[in-house]
Design an enzyme around this catalytic site. Sequence first.
Site, PDB file in Angstrom:
ATOM      1  N   TYR A 420       0.914  -1.102   0.066  1.00 19.83           N
ATOM      2  CA  TYR A 420       0.245   0.110   0.023  1.00 19.83           C
ATOM      3  C   TYR A 420       0.688   1.144  -0.039  1.00 19.83           C
ATOM      4  O   TYR A 420       1.930   1.330   0.750  1.00 19.83           O
ATOM      5  CB  TYR A 420      -0.957  -0.032   1.459  1.00 19.83           C
ATOM      6  CG  TYR A 420      -1.981   1.338   1.389  1.00 19.83           C
ATOM      7  CD1 TYR A 420      -3.071   1.083   0.787  1.00 19.83           C
ATOM      8  CD2 TYR A 420      -1.337   2.385   1.883  1.00 19.83           C
ATOM      9  CE1 TYR A 420      -3.999   2.350   0.938  1.00 19.83           C
ATOM     10  CE2 TYR A 420      -2.351   3.616   1.913  1.00 19.83           C
ATOM     11  CZ  TYR A 420      -3.319   3.643   1.317  1.00 19.83           C
ATOM     12  OH  TYR A 420      -4.050   4.519   1.460  1.00 19.83           O
ATOM     13  N   GLU A 508      -3.403   7.575  -4.102  1.00 14.83           N
ATOM     14  CA  GLU A 508      -3.397   6.129  -3.501  1.00 14.83           C
ATOM     15  C   GLU A 508      -3.417   5.184  -4.182  1.00 14.83           C
ATOM     16  O   GLU A 508      -4.262   4.899  -5.177  1.00 14.83           O
ATOM     17  CB  GLU A 508      -5.157   6.408  -2.656  1.00 14.83           C
ATOM     18  CG  GLU A 508      -5.152   4.824  -1.769  1.00 14.83           C
ATOM     19  CD  GLU A 508      -6.340   4.798  -1.110  1.00 14.83           C
ATOM     20  OE1 GLU A 508      -6.503   3.860  -0.154  1.00 14.83           O
ATOM     21  OE2 GLU A 508      -7.503   5.504  -1.502  1.00 14.83           O
TER      22      GLU A 508
END
Length: 703
Positions: A420, A508
């Site tokens: 991530y 993101e």
Amino acid sequence: MPGVTDNRKSVLITGCSPGGIGNSLAREFHQSNLRVLATARDAANIADLAELGIETLSLVVDDLESVKACFADVETRLGDKGLDYLWPKYVNNVEDTKYYTVPAMEVEISEVRKTFETNLFAVITMCQTFLPLLIKAKGTIVQVGSVAGIIPYVFGSVYNASKAALHSFSDTLRVELAPFGVHVTTIVTGGVQSRIARTQRTLLPNSMYTPIESEYSRRVTHSQHNAMPHDAYARSVVAQVLYGPAPWRWLWPWAKGRKAWIWEGHRSWLIWFLLARGRPIAAAFKAATGPSVQSRLAMQQKRNLSIHEYLSARLLKTYGIGVPNGEVARSGEEAEAVAKSIGNDDMVIKAQVLAGGRGKGHFDNGLKGGVRVIYSPTEAKMFANQMIGHKLITKQTGAAGRDCNSVLICERKFARREFYLAILMDRALQTPIIVSSSQGGMDIEAVAKENPEAITTTPIDINTGVTDEIARTIAIDLGFSEQCIEEAKTTIQNLYKVFMERDATQIEINPLSETSDHQVLAMDAKLGFDENAEFRQKEVFSWRDHSQEDADELDGDIGCLVNGAGLAMATMDIIKLNGGSPANFLDVGGGATPAAIKSAFELITSDPKVSAIFVNIFGGIVRCDAIAQGLINVVQEMGLRTPIVARLQGTNMEQAHKLINESGLKIFSMEDLQNAAEKSVQFSKVVKMAREIDVGVEFTLDI
């Protein structure tokens, strides 16, 4: 005194004399199971805290030797632990209150110096002295927005200036200490009862203010009407410091302190609204990236542009960032053609809807999942026909769902490792940050809850950017294999390049993957851009999909007309506290002129859901009676039948109250904030019930 084995988090609070705010803060932190180190000029004066088990120390904050002695004492008490929270509260000494509201044009330099020494220099000394203990614990310096920061003391220019300097110092300190892991947070809350504000003043002989002595006498004492009691203020502040803004505790209702925070108000619902709409990712990191900063409430909050995934992939690809091969389709036939062009029997079809949780969502036609694995062009056409033209309902869209107008067909890549990575602008640190985790490909909110140490935050110096060393360190810490480290490093640097060059507010990537053939690919990307940059990001803003944006900011039924952002937040908070639901966040500004009031009413009444209007205005620059007359004129001109509750405080408020009451209109003038909010909610409920059964309703109020 607890020994060095005490594992509780520690907080040092200055100015804890009985009857003061510091005393209430110490009690509230103690009830929250922190190790509290409370100080006063003489520890013997705070025996009331010692009786509760709170450690007490003597400290004179404007005496350097006393500060050093206190540091040595605290260091000994903490042993090998650092200090988690430092509360270098400015000090209002009773004998020095004459310095706080002296008229600026009659102030003596010695008075200015004394005020600044008491407020500003003492706080700087405390921060400098206790910094080693803060660094050891990666602790937090807490600064609180005072009443002066919300409604400045009239004729208190010197005091206000010292507070402004203090907050400016805190903002700078926030940036300076970030590389050392020390946070600086500013909590902004409503006005609190103040000894200074209740102090009577006498003009000097031959004062230039003598011609307006009556006005001076009235305005020099700041109104304490409805100001927060110390215990309520302490609950509000401590909850914000320890638990962060309410959204985090709403997502995880078992979090400590949730009940007290939500049901006592303190703007929690508003924080949730502001964070969840513009930056859903931000709420996920509150527990992982450090204490929240309530000063975000006071900053401009504006919806940021989000773009579809396929557009994000195209943009990333132009910056040399690897993405799976794919293309958008707006019909079943186009989806079939795209699938054929990919030339792979292992693909993914993704509904292009600007909402999280697509994979677990469902369509209004019964189809489960907005992200599906497909194995042929025929399946691509079949699923596209079932998705396009239908609404996808996810946990973020609510029951109404959002229209799916296109789908993304892309090759299915098999990840060897999933990570991530996000780039955000951190308002607390006032710098970009890279948030990374080795646990990618899953709900990052769940990771933050269950394993917050798995999330790493890296502040970036905006002047130097992401250096090779920073990017390589992040890549290694994430867990990329050795042959992928350099490509991962370049990918991270290119993502930061997108962030800066395109005025992004959020990038993101989840997951950022290392594939089985050792490629580094951004498998899924969510990008957000600053609305204020539209003038120089024409291409990006041409990608806007208006069908994915909500028309209304709020979905309540009580229209709010307020002047000042702080007062607006408090107004909506107290409406929520009384069981109502605000329909808007409408700040008419400091002037609150009749023209502004008319425009505001036209905007509020354009929403058919509005069933009551709450006008809450502080009349400073513009007198209350002038505001009241403007309000009366607007209501008469527009022929409004919606019940209006008006709370006008400030200059000539008595005349304003009389004007409204004698107008014969359905405007109900009230002085008490709680009563006004309560009546607004009650009116709204009655009007809604009347509308449901299609009957008219008229109001009279015995006040």
